[in-house]
Design a protein around this motif. Structure first.
Motif, mmCIF file in Angstrom:
data_model
loop_
_atom_site.group_PDB
_atom_site.id
_atom_site.type_symbol
_atom_site.label_atom_id
_atom_site.label_comp_id
_atom_site.label_asym_id
_atom_site.label_seq_id
_atom_site.Cartn_x
_atom_site.Cartn_y
_atom_site.Cartn_z
ATOM 1 N N LYS A 50 0.777 -0.873 0.377
ATOM 2 C CA LYS A 50 -0.164 0.034 -0.002
ATOM 3 C C LYS A 50 1.044 1.258 0.476
ATOM 4 C CE LYS A 50 -4.049 -1.632 2.417
ATOM 5 N NZ LYS A 50 -4.609 -1.521 3.511
ATOM 6 N N LYS A 51 0.474 2.128 -0.522
ATOM 7 C CA LYS A 51 1.088 3.296 -0.913
ATOM 8 C C LYS A 51 1.495 4.136 0.774
ATOM 9 C CE LYS A 51 1.438 8.314 -2.699
ATOM 10 N NZ LYS A 51 1.401 7.914 -4.362
ATOM 11 N N GLY A 52 2.656 3.989 0.862
ATOM 12 C CA GLY A 52 3.483 4.972 1.793
ATOM 13 C C GLY A 52 3.994 3.647 3.140
ATOM 14 N N SER A 53 3.957 2.745 2.803
ATOM 15 C CA SER A 53 3.311 0.765 3.740
ATOM 16 C C SER A 53 4.464 -0.091 3.666
ATOM 17 C CB SER A 53 2.418 0.071 3.576
ATOM 18 O OG SER A 53 2.213 -0.663 4.777
ATOM 19 N N ASP A 54 5.232 -0.352 4.602
ATOM 20 C CA ASP A 54 6.566 -1.455 4.355
ATOM 21 C C ASP A 54 5.946 -1.913 4.199
ATOM 22 O OD1 ASP A 54 8.766 0.470 3.530
ATOM 23 O OD2 ASP A 54 9.287 0.894 5.800
ATOM 24 N N LYS A 55 4.622 -2.797 4.903
ATOM 25 C CA LYS A 55 4.139 -4.154 4.974
ATOM 26 C C LYS A 55 3.218 -4.363 3.362
ATOM 27 C CE LYS A 55 0.468 -6.527 7.579
ATOM 28 N NZ LYS A 55 1.534 -8.237 7.999
ATOM 29 N N PRO A 56 3.785 -5.791 2.624
ATOM 30 C CA PRO A 56 3.658 -6.293 1.499
ATOM 31 C C PRO A 56 1.786 -6.454 1.855
ATOM 32 C CG PRO A 56 4.750 -7.810 2.686
ATOM 33 C CD PRO A 56 4.546 -6.864 3.807
ATOM 34 N N THR A 57 1.443 -6.384 0.586
ATOM 35 C CA THR A 57 -0.304 -6.653 0.526
ATOM 36 C C THR A 57 -0.471 -7.726 -0.583
ATOM 37 O OG1 THR A 57 -0.760 -4.975 -1.290
ATOM 38 C CG2 THR A 57 -1.217 -4.365 1.530
ATOM 39 N N LEU A 58 0.559 -7.829 -1.099
ATOM 40 C CA LEU A 58 0.766 -9.023 -1.991
ATOM 41 C C LEU A 58 1.675 -9.993 -2.416
ATOM 42 C CD1 LEU A 58 -1.133 -10.589 -4.288
ATOM 43 C CD2 LEU A 58 -0.979 -8.946 -5.876
ATOM 44 N N LEU A 59 1.694 -10.828 -3.248
ATOM 45 C CA LEU A 59 3.034 -11.272 -3.807
ATOM 46 C C LEU A 59 2.804 -12.368 -5.121
ATOM 47 C CD1 LEU A 59 5.824 -12.681 -2.933
ATOM 48 C CD2 LEU A 59 5.080 -15.236 -2.611
ATOM 49 N N ASN A 60 3.111 -11.280 -5.834
ATOM 50 C CA ASN A 60 3.389 -12.576 -7.091
ATOM 51 C C ASN A 60 5.066 -12.593 -7.570
ATOM 52 O OD1 ASN A 60 1.065 -10.471 -8.511
ATOM 53 N ND2 ASN A 60 2.654 -8.817 -7.870
ATOM 54 N N LEU A 61 4.203 -14.048 -7.560
ATOM 55 C CA LEU A 61 5.096 -15.339 -7.456
ATOM 56 C C LEU A 61 5.493 -15.879 -9.580
ATOM 57 C CD1 LEU A 61 5.608 -18.298 -4.482
ATOM 58 C CD2 LEU A 61 5.506 -18.875 -7.373
ATOM 59 N N THR A 62 6.044 -15.812 -9.786
ATOM 60 C CA THR A 62 6.463 -16.422 -11.119
ATOM 61 C C THR A 62 7.408 -17.542 -11.419
ATOM 62 O OG1 THR A 62 6.031 -14.127 -12.003
ATOM 63 C CG2 THR A 62 7.168 -15.668 -13.431
ATOM 64 N N MET A 63 6.866 -18.606 -11.338
ATOM 65 C CA MET A 63 8.148 -19.472 -11.442
ATOM 66 C C MET A 63 8.849 -19.561 -13.036
ATOM 67 S SD MET A 63 10.194 -22.063 -9.915
ATOM 68 C CE MET A 63 9.747 -22.632 -8.572
ATOM 69 N N VAL A 64 10.008 -19.580 -13.224
ATOM 70 C CA VAL A 64 10.663 -19.648 -14.683
ATOM 71 C C VAL A 64 10.972 -20.920 -14.835
ATOM 72 C CG1 VAL A 64 11.260 -18.797 -16.477
ATOM 73 C CG2 VAL A 64 10.726 -17.706 -14.381
ATOM 74 N N CYS A 65 10.205 -22.000 -15.608
ATOM 75 C CA CYS A 65 10.705 -23.373 -15.451
ATOM 76 C C CYS A 65 12.059 -23.169 -16.766
ATOM 77 C CB CYS A 65 9.966 -24.271 -16.445
ATOM 78 S SG CYS A 65 9.115 -24.408 -14.605
ATOM 79 N N PRO A 66 13.526 -24.305 -17.027
ATOM 80 C CA PRO A 66 13.809 -24.305 -17.939
ATOM 81 C C PRO A 66 12.834 -24.744 -18.851
ATOM 82 C CG PRO A 66 14.646 -26.147 -16.175
ATOM 83 C CD PRO A 66 12.847 -25.305 -16.103
ATOM 84 N N TYR A 67 14.218 -24.241 -20.613
ATOM 85 C CA TYR A 67 13.420 -24.421 -21.782
ATOM 86 C C TYR A 67 13.998 -25.587 -22.012
ATOM 87 C CZ TYR A 67 13.646 -24.578 -26.867
ATOM 88 O OH TYR A 67 13.957 -24.708 -28.246
ATOM 89 N N ARG A 68 12.586 -27.161 -21.891
ATOM 90 C CA ARG A 68 13.134 -28.158 -22.702
ATOM 91 C C ARG A 68 13.258 -27.825 -24.378
ATOM 92 N NH1 ARG A 68 10.170 -30.286 -17.437
ATOM 93 N NH2 ARG A 68 11.764 -30.190 -16.478
ATOM 94 N N SER A 69 13.534 -27.980 -25.365
ATOM 95 C CA SER A 69 13.256 -28.329 -26.960
ATOM 96 C C SER A 69 13.151 -29.117 -27.207
ATOM 97 C CB SER A 69 14.531 -28.602 -27.581
ATOM 98 O OG SER A 69 15.400 -29.513 -27.454
#
Length: 163
Positions: A144-163
């Motif tokens: 939130k604006k002006g706060s250091d307390k998180p309100t949401l985590l965006n978590l992206t796992m990037v998997c290896p490229y496999r041909s």
């Protein structure tokens, strides 16, 4: 086959319905607290997925691959040093590896009061990416604006490229 299922909309929607919005995250925390198969204070990424979603609900039978794929990601991320702090409200907490950071972020979401919602997605490296052969984790907190307390985590796992 497994990587494509995990990066698909059906899998993402199934998982994210457990973590977002806040009301859903609260229900998931309650379900995990009621389970004998998990301990929230020591929770690790990947342990809770099969508890929150029975294998029969996973798209294309993907639950049967989950432990193998999750294990590969954890081993790979355990070899990658981390320099990023856990979050703005805990700048002195700097987990040693990217896997440790992932676990700490997930624990923070499930153990905070109130819990912190998450939005997750799994994508695959492009063949031309510098580290296309390994897993990567992208963790972005929203505040939130002006706060250091998180309100949401965006978590992206990037998997290896496999041909």
């Amino acid at each position: 086959m497994a990587g494509l299922v995990y990066s698909g909309k059906a899998f993402r929607d199934l998982m994210n319905a457990n973590y977002y919005p806040l009301a859903n995250m609260k229900k998931s925390v309650a379900k995990l607290k009621a389970s004998d198969d998990i301990d929230l204070p020591t929770l690790e990424y990947g342990q809770y997925h099969l508890i929150l979603n029975p294998p029969s609900r996973w798209p294309q039978g993907s639950a049967k691959y989950w432990h193998k794929e999750k294990g590969r990601a954890r081993v790979d991320l355990s070899t990658q040093p981390n320099t990023a702090p856990l979050s703005k409200d805990e700048p002195g907490v700097i987990p040693l590896t990217r896997c440790d950071l992932l676990d700490a972020c997930v624990r923070k979401c499930f153990n905070s009061e109130p819990p912190i919602p998450m939005k997750t997605k799994i994508i695959t490296h492009a063949a031309s990416d510098a580290y296309a052969h390994r897993h990567e984790i992208r963790l972005e907190w929203e505040y939130k604006k002006g706060s250091d307390k998180p309100t949401l985590l965006n978590l992206t796992m990037v998997c290896p490229y496999r041909s």
